[in-house]
Motif scaffolding. Structure first.
Motif, mmCIF file in Angstrom:
data_model
loop_
_atom_site.group_PDB
_atom_site.id
_atom_site.type_symbol
_atom_site.label_atom_id
_atom_site.label_comp_id
_atom_site.label_asym_id
_atom_site.label_seq_id
_atom_site.Cartn_x
_atom_site.Cartn_y
_atom_site.Cartn_z
ATOM 1 N N GLN A 94 5.639 -5.157 7.618
ATOM 2 C CA GLN A 94 5.502 -3.805 7.081
ATOM 3 C C GLN A 94 4.069 -3.300 7.206
ATOM 4 O O GLN A 94 3.114 -4.034 6.900
ATOM 5 C CB GLN A 94 5.909 -3.789 5.618
ATOM 6 C CG GLN A 94 7.406 -3.920 5.434
ATOM 7 C CD GLN A 94 7.821 -3.572 4.027
ATOM 8 O OE1 GLN A 94 7.005 -3.535 3.112
ATOM 9 N NE2 GLN A 94 9.100 -3.324 3.858
ATOM 10 N N PHE A 95 3.947 -2.036 7.627
ATOM 11 C CA PHE A 95 2.613 -1.436 7.747
ATOM 12 C C PHE A 95 1.941 -1.348 6.378
ATOM 13 O O PHE A 95 0.724 -1.518 6.260
ATOM 14 C CB PHE A 95 2.747 -0.043 8.379
ATOM 15 C CG PHE A 95 1.434 0.574 8.750
ATOM 16 C CD1 PHE A 95 0.593 -0.035 9.671
ATOM 17 C CD2 PHE A 95 1.032 1.772 8.176
ATOM 18 C CE1 PHE A 95 -0.628 0.532 10.018
ATOM 19 C CE2 PHE A 95 -0.187 2.349 8.528
ATOM 20 C CZ PHE A 95 -1.018 1.726 9.441
ATOM 21 N N HIS A 151 -4.093 -11.841 10.793
ATOM 22 C CA HIS A 151 -3.124 -10.737 10.817
ATOM 23 C C HIS A 151 -3.137 -9.958 9.504
ATOM 24 O O HIS A 151 -2.575 -8.876 9.419
ATOM 25 C CB HIS A 151 -1.722 -11.229 11.180
ATOM 26 C CG HIS A 151 -1.114 -12.261 10.261
ATOM 27 N ND1 HIS A 151 -1.208 -12.224 8.891
ATOM 28 C CD2 HIS A 151 -0.380 -13.373 10.559
ATOM 29 C CE1 HIS A 151 -0.540 -13.254 8.377
ATOM 30 N NE2 HIS A 151 -0.060 -13.982 9.362
ATOM 31 N N GLY A 152 -3.733 -10.516 8.468
ATOM 32 C CA GLY A 152 -4.000 -9.756 7.240
ATOM 33 C C GLY A 152 -2.912 -9.778 6.188
ATOM 34 O O GLY A 152 -3.075 -9.165 5.142
ATOM 35 N N HIS A 153 -1.822 -10.525 6.435
ATOM 36 C CA HIS A 153 -0.709 -10.484 5.485
ATOM 37 C C HIS A 153 -0.750 -11.610 4.450
ATOM 38 O O HIS A 153 0.173 -11.732 3.659
ATOM 39 C CB HIS A 153 0.625 -10.520 6.245
ATOM 40 C CG HIS A 153 0.834 -9.304 7.093
ATOM 41 N ND1 HIS A 153 1.228 -8.087 6.576
ATOM 42 C CD2 HIS A 153 0.652 -9.108 8.422
ATOM 43 C CE1 HIS A 153 1.301 -7.205 7.553
ATOM 44 N NE2 HIS A 153 0.953 -7.797 8.686
ATOM 45 N N ARG A 154 -1.807 -12.406 4.493
ATOM 46 C CA ARG A 154 -1.897 -13.523 3.540
ATOM 47 C C ARG A 154 -3.168 -13.434 2.700
ATOM 48 O O ARG A 154 -3.579 -14.410 2.082
ATOM 49 C CB ARG A 154 -1.879 -14.850 4.306
ATOM 50 C CG ARG A 154 -0.598 -15.106 5.078
ATOM 51 C CD ARG A 154 -0.693 -16.399 5.873
ATOM 52 N NE ARG A 154 -1.338 -17.472 5.111
ATOM 53 C CZ ARG A 154 -0.735 -18.230 4.205
ATOM 54 N NH1 ARG A 154 0.532 -18.061 3.946
ATOM 55 N NH2 ARG A 154 -1.403 -19.176 3.574
ATOM 56 N N LEU A 155 -3.792 -12.260 2.708
ATOM 57 C CA LEU A 155 -5.075 -12.128 2.014
ATOM 58 C C LEU A 155 -4.836 -11.791 0.540
ATOM 59 O O LEU A 155 -5.039 -10.663 0.097
ATOM 60 C CB LEU A 155 -5.922 -11.048 2.692
ATOM 61 C CG LEU A 155 -6.295 -11.359 4.145
ATOM 62 C CD1 LEU A 155 -6.982 -10.167 4.780
ATOM 63 C CD2 LEU A 155 -7.186 -12.596 4.223
ATOM 64 N N THR A 156 -4.421 -12.786 -0.210
ATOM 65 C CA THR A 156 -4.189 -12.571 -1.643
ATOM 66 C C THR A 156 -5.526 -12.367 -2.342
ATOM 67 O O THR A 156 -6.575 -12.810 -1.849
ATOM 68 C CB THR A 156 -3.500 -13.789 -2.254
ATOM 69 O OG1 THR A 156 -4.379 -14.925 -2.087
ATOM 70 C CG2 THR A 156 -2.161 -14.079 -1.586
ATOM 71 N N PRO A 157 -5.519 -11.713 -3.501
ATOM 72 C CA PRO A 157 -6.770 -11.574 -4.255
ATOM 73 C C PRO A 157 -7.413 -12.929 -4.535
ATOM 74 O O PRO A 157 -8.640 -13.057 -4.513
ATOM 75 C CB PRO A 157 -6.318 -10.895 -5.554
ATOM 76 C CG PRO A 157 -5.060 -10.168 -5.181
ATOM 77 C CD PRO A 157 -4.388 -11.010 -4.134
ATOM 78 N N GLN A 158 -6.591 -13.968 -4.773
ATOM 79 C CA GLN A 158 -7.153 -15.303 -5.042
ATOM 80 C C GLN A 158 -7.898 -15.832 -3.823
ATOM 81 O O GLN A 158 -9.028 -16.327 -3.937
ATOM 82 C CB GLN A 158 -6.028 -16.295 -5.395
ATOM 83 C CG GLN A 158 -5.357 -16.031 -6.716
ATOM 84 C CD GLN A 158 -4.260 -14.969 -6.628
ATOM 85 O OE1 GLN A 158 -4.075 -14.302 -5.601
ATOM 86 N NE2 GLN A 158 -3.541 -14.789 -7.714
ATOM 87 N N LEU A 159 -7.270 -15.725 -2.642
ATOM 88 C CA LEU A 159 -7.921 -16.237 -1.433
ATOM 89 C C LEU A 159 -9.204 -15.456 -1.147
ATOM 90 O O LEU A 159 -10.257 -16.033 -0.878
ATOM 91 C CB LEU A 159 -6.967 -16.150 -0.229
ATOM 92 C CG LEU A 159 -7.567 -16.607 1.105
ATOM 93 C CD1 LEU A 159 -8.021 -18.071 1.041
ATOM 94 C CD2 LEU A 159 -6.581 -16.414 2.258
#
Ligand code: SF4
Length: 240
Positions: free
Chosen positions: A154-155, A117-125
């Motif tokens: 949120q979009f 879903h794209g909401h957990r793609l931190t720079p670290q991950l």
């Protein structure tokens, strides 16, 4: 480069470039045909932190064991499978998601893909995943307020997710097509082109306890849109 023998010829596949070539002048004997599917999807976990009404993933909180997944992947790889797609639930919520992707890429010749879903793609991950992912898919159901109503997020957060995924690997956008999102296909294809997506995968909504299957009116609007589509982003078939 990986080779896969089958009744239609010899399939050559390069997971780094995505090159797919079928050499149909060669007809391998049946005894050497690959016994595994060409592509396999694995739901690593049912867990997800979103609550989309059209989600058909099982809701009990179960996750696969890492060593079991790796054993399957090695067997699939040996038997001629070309690619693995991790999904869920939200696969990044599997506690060993990073380790599984790294081992899948390092210990097999499979192309490793995942849908998020794209909401957990931190720079670290994203930084840690680099080199272990060959293609990624991000779910985008509508733009702006439509997206926020469909996904409850949120979009602006999704846009940040797309920026991150664009630095990870080639990627595609998945769209659940229903009565709301069908009116925004133009906007989503423009967005796909703007963010550098290479595919726009259109998935008719399937019935759940909360929503019905995509109906005939929406289906005809979808067919009409596809038949007039002149955008640059590829529209793959769901079976690709
Ligand atoms: S993000 Fe995906 S897995 Fe999570 S609830 Fe929505 S459709 Fe289901």
């Amino acid at each position: 480069m990986k080779f896969r023998n089958g009744p239609n010829g010899v399939h050559l596949f390069d997971r780094l470039s995505g090159l797919n070539v079928l050499v149909d002048e060669l007809r391998p004997k049946e005894a050497v045909w690959s016994t595994s599917p060409r592509q396999v999807s694995i739901a690593l976990t049912n867990v997800c932190d979103l609550h989309c009404s059209y989600c058909y993933a099982p809701k009990h909180k179960a996750s696969l064991h890492t060593d079991q997944v790796l054993d399957w992947l090695k067997e699939l790889d040996t038997e001629g499978c070309l690619g693995i797609g991790f999904g869920g639930g939200e696969p990044t919520l599997h506690p060993d998601f990073l380790d599984i992707c790294k081992r899948a890429a390092g210990e097999t010749q499979l192309a490793v893909t995942f849908t998020t879903h794209g909401h957990r793609l931190t720079p670290q991950l994203v930084g840690s995943l680099k080199g272990s992912i060959h293609f990624a898919r991000i779910s985008v159901d509508g733009v702006g307020r439509t997206y926020e109503e469909q996904r409850g997020k949120q979009f602006a957060s999704l846009l940040r997710g797309m920026e991150s995924i664009a630095t990870l690997s080639p990627f595609g956008i998945n769209v659940v097509v229903n009565g709301r999102t069908v009116a925004e296909l133009d906007a989503m294809s423009e967005l796909a082109q703007k963010v550098g997506a290479s595919e726009l995968l259109l998935l008719p909504q399937q019935a759940t306890k909360a929503v019905a299957n995509m109906d005939g009116v929406v289906g005809r609007a979808l067919l009409d849109w596809v038949s007039h589509y002149r955008g640059k982003v590829r529209l793959p078939a769901a079976s690709d």
